[in-house]
Design an enzyme around this catalytic site. Structure first.
Site, PDB file in Angstrom:
ATOM      1  N   ARG A 185       0.849  -1.192   0.000  1.00 53.30           N
ATOM      2  CA  ARG A 185       0.000   0.000   0.000  1.00 53.30           C
ATOM      3  C   ARG A 185       0.884   1.241   0.000  1.00 53.30           C
ATOM      4  O   ARG A 185       1.619   1.490   0.955  1.00 53.30           O
ATOM      5  CB  ARG A 185      -0.939   0.018   1.212  1.00 53.30           C
ATOM      6  CG  ARG A 185      -1.888   1.216   1.206  1.00 53.30           C
ATOM      7  CD  ARG A 185      -2.842   1.202   2.387  1.00 53.30           C
ATOM      8  NE  ARG A 185      -3.764   2.325   2.295  1.00 53.30           N
ATOM      9  CZ  ARG A 185      -3.498   3.541   2.770  1.00 53.30           C
ATOM     10  NH1 ARG A 185      -2.359   3.776   3.383  1.00 53.30           N
ATOM     11  NH2 ARG A 185      -4.385   4.518   2.630  1.00 53.30           N
ATOM     12  N   LYS A 203      -4.307   5.506   7.841  1.00 55.62           N
ATOM     13  CA  LYS A 203      -5.212   5.576   6.693  1.00 55.62           C
ATOM     14  C   LYS A 203      -6.201   6.705   6.947  1.00 55.62           C
ATOM     15  O   LYS A 203      -7.134   6.576   7.735  1.00 55.62           O
ATOM     16  CB  LYS A 203      -5.941   4.247   6.483  1.00 55.62           C
ATOM     17  CG  LYS A 203      -6.622   4.120   5.128  1.00 55.62           C
ATOM     18  CD  LYS A 203      -7.093   2.687   4.891  1.00 55.62           C
ATOM     19  CE  LYS A 203      -7.576   2.477   3.463  1.00 55.62           C
ATOM     20  NZ  LYS A 203      -8.775   3.256   3.140  1.00 55.62           N
ATOM     21  N   SER A 226     -12.744  -4.121   1.422  1.00 50.66           N
ATOM     22  CA  SER A 226     -12.935  -3.511   2.732  1.00 50.66           C
ATOM     23  C   SER A 226     -14.416  -3.287   3.013  1.00 50.66           C
ATOM     24  O   SER A 226     -15.141  -2.742   2.169  1.00 50.66           O
ATOM     25  CB  SER A 226     -12.204  -2.164   2.810  1.00 50.66           C
ATOM     26  OG  SER A 226     -10.814  -2.341   2.730  1.00 50.66           O
TER      27      SER A 226
END
Length: 212
Positions: A41, A139, A110
């Site tokens: 990520r 995040k 998610s």
């Protein structure tokens, strides 16, 4: 059918937290401690830079049989031959990702609320990432924390394999597994650990113990 995968200890990389030690060194140490799946990520990386990172990680992970999942970027996952992709609620539709990546790809999605679950097509999905379980600083667009109780609630409504994510540390791992998740996803608990291998070993031992 997708290839087999183990969600037990799921590492999500963070470019800021791995910068000092290096991405490859961080992941290598985490794998030595028992990480079973890795998600790359890096939302700020451009396509070519992200692909270079992914190829380097594949060189490390593929010989060990550990899947590499690319966050969001289906195009990069396809270009480098990564084992799968993890999608958020605002990313490409899972069915479109499946059409691009093929039947063997691992596709994660998610989900943090029943509303998101109701709006999601889980047919092409192989596992769900549920959370954030706790407030997280890694995040910025994560929703509100759902707690272990929220994780258990979603578990009752989702039949797919599940990994809990969001602000999780070693002290949270057993509760996440007992709530019904197959695995625990962590970012700073490993990426920011002084000794990544030791931190991974501790987490893996807690997860395995909670399963027993």
């Amino acid at each position: 059918m997708p290839r087999r995968f183990d969600l037990s200890l799921y590492l999500v990389t963070d470019p800021g937290l791995t910068e000092a030690r290096g991405l490859i060194e961080t992941v290598e140490q985490a794998v030595a401690g028992g990480v079973t799946i890795v998600q790359l990520r890096d939302p700020q990386a451009k396509g070519r830079a992200l692909a270079e990172q992914a190829r380097a990680l594949l060189g490390l992970l593929a010989p060990k049989g550990i899947p590499l999942i690319v966050n969001d970027r289906v195009d990069v996952a396809a270009a480098v031959g990564a084992q799968g992709v993890h999608l958020g609620q605002d990313d490409i539709d899972p069915a479109a990702a499946r059409a691009i990546l093929g039947p063997q790809a691992i596709i994660g999605l998610s989900i943090g609320t029943l509303e998101e679950l109701a709006a999601s097509d889980l047919g092409p999905v192989d596992y769900v990432g549920c959370g954030p379980v706790k407030a997280t600083g890694t995040k910025s667009d994560a929703g509100g924390a759902i707690g272990v109780e929220g994780l258990a609630f979603l578990r009752a409504h989702i039949a797919l394999p599940m990994v809990g994510i969001g602000g999780l540390k070693a002290e949270d791992a057993a509760d996440v597994i007992r709530a019904g998740a197959e695995g625990v996803a962590v970012v700073s608990a490993l990426c920011a650990a002084p000794d990544v291998t030791a931190a991974a070993r501790e987490l893996k031992a807690i997860i395995d113990g909670a399963r027993r």
